[in-house]
Design a protein around this motif. Structure first.
Motif, PDB file in Angstrom:
ATOM      1  N   PRO A 187       4.022  -4.638 -16.642  1.00 23.85           N
ATOM      2  CA  PRO A 187       3.730  -3.418 -17.245  1.00 23.85           C
ATOM      3  C   PRO A 187       2.245  -3.025 -17.144  1.00 23.85           C
ATOM      4  N   ILE A 188       1.208  -4.156 -17.265  1.00 27.72           N
ATOM      5  CA  ILE A 188      -0.068  -3.902 -17.522  1.00 27.72           C
ATOM      6  C   ILE A 188      -0.582  -3.428 -15.841  1.00 27.72           C
ATOM      7  N   TYR A 189       0.021  -4.204 -15.156  1.00 28.80           N
ATOM      8  CA  TYR A 189      -0.279  -3.766 -13.536  1.00 28.80           C
ATOM      9  C   TYR A 189      -0.007  -2.298 -13.383  1.00 28.80           C
ATOM     10  N   PHE A 190       1.268  -1.933 -13.625  1.00 28.51           N
ATOM     11  CA  PHE A 190       1.864  -0.569 -13.259  1.00 28.51           C
ATOM     12  C   PHE A 190       1.057   0.245 -14.083  1.00 28.51           C
ATOM     13  N   ILE A 191       1.150   0.306 -15.033  1.00 33.65           N
ATOM     14  CA  ILE A 191       0.415   1.260 -16.169  1.00 33.65           C
ATOM     15  C   ILE A 191      -0.995   1.574 -15.849  1.00 33.65           C
ATOM     16  N   SER A 192      -1.575   0.211 -15.500  1.00 37.91           N
ATOM     17  CA  SER A 192      -3.235   0.481 -15.200  1.00 37.91           C
ATOM     18  C   SER A 192      -3.359   1.308 -13.937  1.00 37.91           C
ATOM     19  N   PHE A 193      -2.321   0.789 -12.969  1.00 40.06           N
ATOM     20  CA  PHE A 193      -2.623   1.623 -11.563  1.00 40.06           C
ATOM     21  C   PHE A 193      -2.378   2.923 -11.777  1.00 40.06           C
ATOM     22  N   VAL A 194      -1.411   3.400 -12.531  1.00 41.76           N
ATOM     23  CA  VAL A 194      -1.115   4.785 -12.680  1.00 41.76           C
ATOM     24  C   VAL A 194      -2.202   5.527 -13.375  1.00 41.76           C
ATOM     25  N   VAL A 195      -2.607   5.113 -14.295  1.00 44.95           N
ATOM     26  CA  VAL A 195      -3.693   5.661 -15.314  1.00 44.95           C
ATOM     27  C   VAL A 195      -5.082   5.720 -14.200  1.00 44.95           C
ATOM     28  N   VAL A 196      -5.339   4.673 -13.385  1.00 49.06           N
ATOM     29  CA  VAL A 196      -6.678   4.826 -12.559  1.00 49.06           C
ATOM     30  C   VAL A 196      -6.250   5.816 -11.299  1.00 49.06           C
ATOM     31  N   SER A 197      -5.079   5.424 -10.870  1.00 51.69           N
ATOM     32  CA  SER A 197      -5.002   6.015  -9.474  1.00 51.69           C
ATOM     33  C   SER A 197      -4.479   7.721  -9.667  1.00 51.69           C
ATOM     34  N   ALA A 198      -3.573   7.965 -10.569  1.00 49.49           N
ATOM     35  CA  ALA A 198      -3.158   9.215 -10.672  1.00 49.49           C
ATOM     36  C   ALA A 198      -3.960  10.164 -11.608  1.00 49.49           C
ATOM     37  N   PHE A 199      -4.572   9.442 -12.592  1.00 51.44           N
ATOM     38  CA  PHE A 199      -5.223  10.500 -13.593  1.00 51.44           C
ATOM     39  C   PHE A 199      -6.920  10.470 -13.403  1.00 51.44           C
ATOM     40  N   VAL A 200      -7.462   9.351 -13.263  1.00 52.70           N
ATOM     41  CA  VAL A 200      -9.050   9.199 -13.052  1.00 52.70           C
ATOM     42  C   VAL A 200      -9.361   9.863 -11.599  1.00 52.70           C
ATOM     43  N   MET A 201      -8.462   9.322 -10.733  1.00 56.43           N
ATOM     44  CA  MET A 201      -8.761   9.978  -9.097  1.00 56.43           C
ATOM     45  C   MET A 201      -8.736  11.221  -9.125  1.00 56.43           C
ATOM     46  N   LEU A 202      -7.414  11.913  -9.666  1.00 54.16           N
ATOM     47  CA  LEU A 202      -7.279  13.235  -9.543  1.00 54.16           C
ATOM     48  C   LEU A 202      -8.341  14.035 -10.283  1.00 54.16           C
ATOM     49  N   SER A 203      -8.775  13.524 -11.280  1.00 56.84           N
ATOM     50  CA  SER A 203      -9.906  14.249 -12.162  1.00 56.84           C
ATOM     51  C   SER A 203     -11.263  14.173 -11.496  1.00 56.84           C
ATOM     52  N   LEU A 204     -11.224  12.897 -10.675  1.00 52.39           N
ATOM     53  CA  LEU A 204     -12.455  13.001  -9.845  1.00 52.39           C
ATOM     54  C   LEU A 204     -12.201  14.221  -8.702  1.00 52.39           C
ATOM     55  N   LEU A 239       0.793  -1.102  -0.004  1.00 46.35           N
ATOM     56  CA  LEU A 239       0.023   0.154   0.176  1.00 46.35           C
ATOM     57  C   LEU A 239       0.764   1.388  -0.003  1.00 46.35           C
ATOM     58  N   LEU A 240       1.939   1.355   0.888  1.00 50.57           N
ATOM     59  CA  LEU A 240       2.995   2.416   0.739  1.00 50.57           C
ATOM     60  C   LEU A 240       3.313   2.566  -0.482  1.00 50.57           C
ATOM     61  N   ILE A 241       3.890   1.652  -1.289  1.00 48.08           N
ATOM     62  CA  ILE A 241       4.507   1.901  -2.334  1.00 48.08           C
ATOM     63  C   ILE A 241       3.531   2.037  -3.605  1.00 48.08           C
ATOM     64  N   LEU A 242       2.544   1.838  -3.547  1.00 49.04           N
ATOM     65  CA  LEU A 242       1.202   2.354  -4.364  1.00 49.04           C
ATOM     66  C   LEU A 242       1.033   3.797  -4.304  1.00 49.04           C
ATOM     67  N   PHE A 243       1.104   4.029  -2.935  1.00 47.35           N
ATOM     68  CA  PHE A 243       0.714   5.426  -2.629  1.00 47.35           C
ATOM     69  C   PHE A 243       1.746   6.330  -3.444  1.00 47.35           C
ATOM     70  N   ARG A 244       3.326   5.862  -3.148  1.00 50.07           N
ATOM     71  CA  ARG A 244       4.186   6.514  -3.778  1.00 50.07           C
ATOM     72  C   ARG A 244       4.114   6.394  -5.368  1.00 50.07           C
ATOM     73  N   ILE A 245       3.559   5.470  -6.076  1.00 49.31           N
ATOM     74  CA  ILE A 245       3.497   5.413  -7.287  1.00 49.31           C
ATOM     75  C   ILE A 245       2.432   6.231  -7.915  1.00 49.31           C
ATOM     76  N   SER A 246       1.087   6.348  -7.016  1.00 47.78           N
ATOM     77  CA  SER A 246       0.277   7.217  -7.330  1.00 47.78           C
ATOM     78  C   SER A 246       0.669   8.512  -7.287  1.00 47.78           C
ATOM     79  N   LEU A 247       1.443   9.182  -6.769  1.00 47.30           N
ATOM     80  CA  LEU A 247       2.002  10.464  -6.840  1.00 47.30           C
ATOM     81  C   LEU A 247       2.960  10.595  -7.988  1.00 47.30           C
ATOM     82  N   LEU A 248       3.249   9.474  -8.640  1.00 49.47           N
ATOM     83  CA  LEU A 248       4.139   9.254 -10.011  1.00 49.47           C
ATOM     84  C   LEU A 248       5.635   9.571  -9.459  1.00 49.47           C
ATOM     85  N   ASP A 249       6.039   9.064  -8.205  1.00 46.87           N
ATOM     86  CA  ASP A 249       7.467   9.396  -7.667  1.00 46.87           C
ATOM     87  C   ASP A 249       8.178   8.131  -8.097  1.00 46.87           C
ATOM     88  N   ASN A 250       8.852   8.174  -9.014  1.00 52.36           N
ATOM     89  CA  ASN A 250       9.916   7.087  -9.423  1.00 52.36           C
ATOM     90  C   ASN A 250       9.314   5.784  -9.582  1.00 52.36           C
TER      91      ASN A 250
END
Length: 169
Positions: A106-123, A50-61
């Motif tokens: 790649p499917i896991y990480f790119i889909s998570f970035v799209v869903v968490s960073a872009f869709v949720m931020l837009s919401l 969960l912690l690394i996913l939070f970091r990923i959702s912030l697009l940090d490395n």
């Protein structure tokens, strides 16, 4: 006005946060089971996931974490150390089970970035924007009502003056 708009959007934000937590939790469980053995530094436990996913959702490395899981911790040694440098003090950085996940990572990480960073931020932005626009419309409506009330009082005073003139004459 700004605070009123933010407070008005809190109910929407609460639902978005709940949805975001569910997305994080599901991806955290999937990441723990898929990558926990081969990448214990990032996905060794569910809280770490969960912690690394939070970091990923912030697009940090996030790409480095993805590359460790695509190529394995033995080839892409971002955090891990080679076997000759292993000591009891750096056991967290051992790479004992290198696995390559060429297709699912790649499917896991790119889909998570799209869903968490872009869709949720837009919401989030959409909920706050809608709440602010509703607050602005209410403020305009209140100002128009005050104007109408002031105009009505002004007209009432004029009518009273006219009525007095008619009565006096």
């Amino acid at each position: 006005m700004i605070m009123k708009g933010l407070l008005g959007g809190l109910s929407s934000i609460a639902y978005i946060l709940l949805l975001l937590f569910l997305v994080f939790y599901l991806y955290g469980i999937i990441g723990f089971y898929l990558y926990g053995e081969s990448d214990p530094f990032h996905f060794g436990t569910l809280p770490l996931s969960l912690l690394i996913l939070f970091r990923i959702s912030l697009l940090d490395n996030w790409s480095d974490v993805m590359y460790v899981n695509i190529f394995g911790c033995d080839e892409y040694m971002n955090v891990y150390i080679p076997p000759e440098e292993e000591t009891p003090h750096n056991s967290l950085y051992y790479c004992h089970n290198p696995k390559k996940h060429y297709y699912d990572a790649p499917i896991y990480f790119i889909s998570f970035v799209v869903v968490s960073a872009f869709v949720m931020l837009s919401l989030f932005i959409g909920a706050i924007t809608m709440s602010m626009s509703e607050s602005m419309e209410e403020l305009k409506r209140t100002q128009e009502e005050k104007k109408k009330q002031a105009q009505f009082e002004k007209n009432a005073k004029k009518m009273q003056k006219l009525a007095r003139k008619v009565i006096d004459s």
